[in-house]
Motif scaffolding. Structure first.
Motif: not given
Lengths: 233, 233
Positions: B112-116, B140, B163-164, B142
């Motif tokens: 999570k610290a690296w990417r969503p 980040d 897309r989201l 659900l």
């Protein structure tokens, strides 16, 4: 308050994050020859009419990035400014980098330890995700108008949030700085908590009107909201 | 891996959480006169056919709680067990209380610290929210089949997730323990990371078959996945 909420959902722009201060700062950073605070207010003022155009079907579904960009381009034209595409694109992303109000991180942490907390914003999921990472906000879920294909104050948004949380509307409380948003939520059966943000439009620009007793809770900040719900300090 | 992912989405049952160990434990806790591990496996085995019935239109949209309950009632009948409604309801909620695999909390924090990081599960939002709070998993966002009205492996789910997240499918990698899920994601253009979970069906019950080179990354746990992506330790 009639019942204790089982989950809290939060309006984001103005309630959780300080759009006015953050956008003004980005306008100054880009060196636009405008009054940065007025420009930020004018940009935000275009937002409700743009959403209403979507709600009335005059525009197809357009996310907030798209609406912000339409408004920005019009504002730049009004000010006789011709910015390169890359600058416009970066300026538009200012809305993904809004700082939370100072009371929010600690207050939200307490509220989250007490009950699930989710956004309920007209901002789209990617924007909410960026704001959460930017501000260190640990939402349990991102709920957005984008998931329902309708913007607040359409009832589909408030009802849809309760449905996705697996709760009756009466068991969900909306936390917002805007009486209109809370009134629409109350009409769908949700609980209401008004957070006073007198600086939303710029320092000391004042509060919206509301009637005494109109909302279940009225608080000056998220810490006081946590106190009112009896969330552990 | 051809490109560096800009976001990671995760299958949940079996990949993030140990359904077999957790459900077996809850079956024992309720004192059912059955072999708890076999019962857990049989319950889970009913899941894919039930989803397929929804996917083929033989059942209207039913969330995972509803599908789990149909399967549970049939299993109890097969075993000649007549449990009271409250017991059935609580047992069904075992799927909201599944423990993460031991490597997940620390590995997910690094990722999570690296990417969503987001879920991409057939579980509904409320179930994913409960699992996150139960296991201390700081997603980040659900993302769920429930948001798209289609279950994996329908393409609408993988494409909808990209897309989201505001990304091209090629910029999103699915992390999953199941080759079929990854193959469907790859067919939609997503990157793929297989996590080996040899105990998913019970200790040492083995791994699914896959071809060498079939997936972008194959790792034994989330910590190794973080290493492979160069996420800070």
């Amino acid at each position: 308050m009639s019942t204790t909420p089982q989950a809290l959902v939060f309006d984001v722009f103005g309630t959780v994050v300080d759009w006015h201060g953050s956008v003004s700062r980005e306008v100054r950073r880009h060196g636009l020859p405008v009054h940065a605070e007025d420009f930020a207010r004018a940009w935000r003022a275009g937002y409700a009419p743009a959403m209403d155009a979507v709600r009335r079907g005059q525009l197809p579904w357009t996310n907030i990035d798209g609406l912000h960009r339409r408004i920005l381009d019009a504002l730049l034209a009004q000010n006789g400014l011709d910015l390169p595409e890359a600058t416009r694109a970066d300026l538009n992303l200012a809305w993904h980098r809004l700082d939370p109000w100072p009371d929010v991180p600690a207050g939200l942490t307490r509220l989250k330890a007490w009950r699930p907390v989710a956004t309920l914003s007209n901002g789209h999921i990617r924007l909410l995700l960026d704001l959460a990472r930017h501000g260190g906000l640990a939402w349990d879920a991102l709920l957005s108008a984008e998931l329902f294909g309708h913007y607040k104050p359409d009832p589909a948004v408030y009802r849809g949030a309760a449905r996705l949380l697996g709760l009756r509307p009466a068991d969900v409380t909306l936390v917002a700085a805007h009486p209109d948003d809370l009134r629409a939520a109350a009409a769908c059966g949700l609980g209401t908590a008004l957070v006073l943000r007198p600086d939303e439009q710029g320092q000391g620009r004042g509060l919206p009107a509301y009637a005494p007793g109109e909302f279940d809770v009225v608080v000056p900040d998220f810490g006081t909201l946590a106190d009112r719900f009896g969330a552990a300090a």
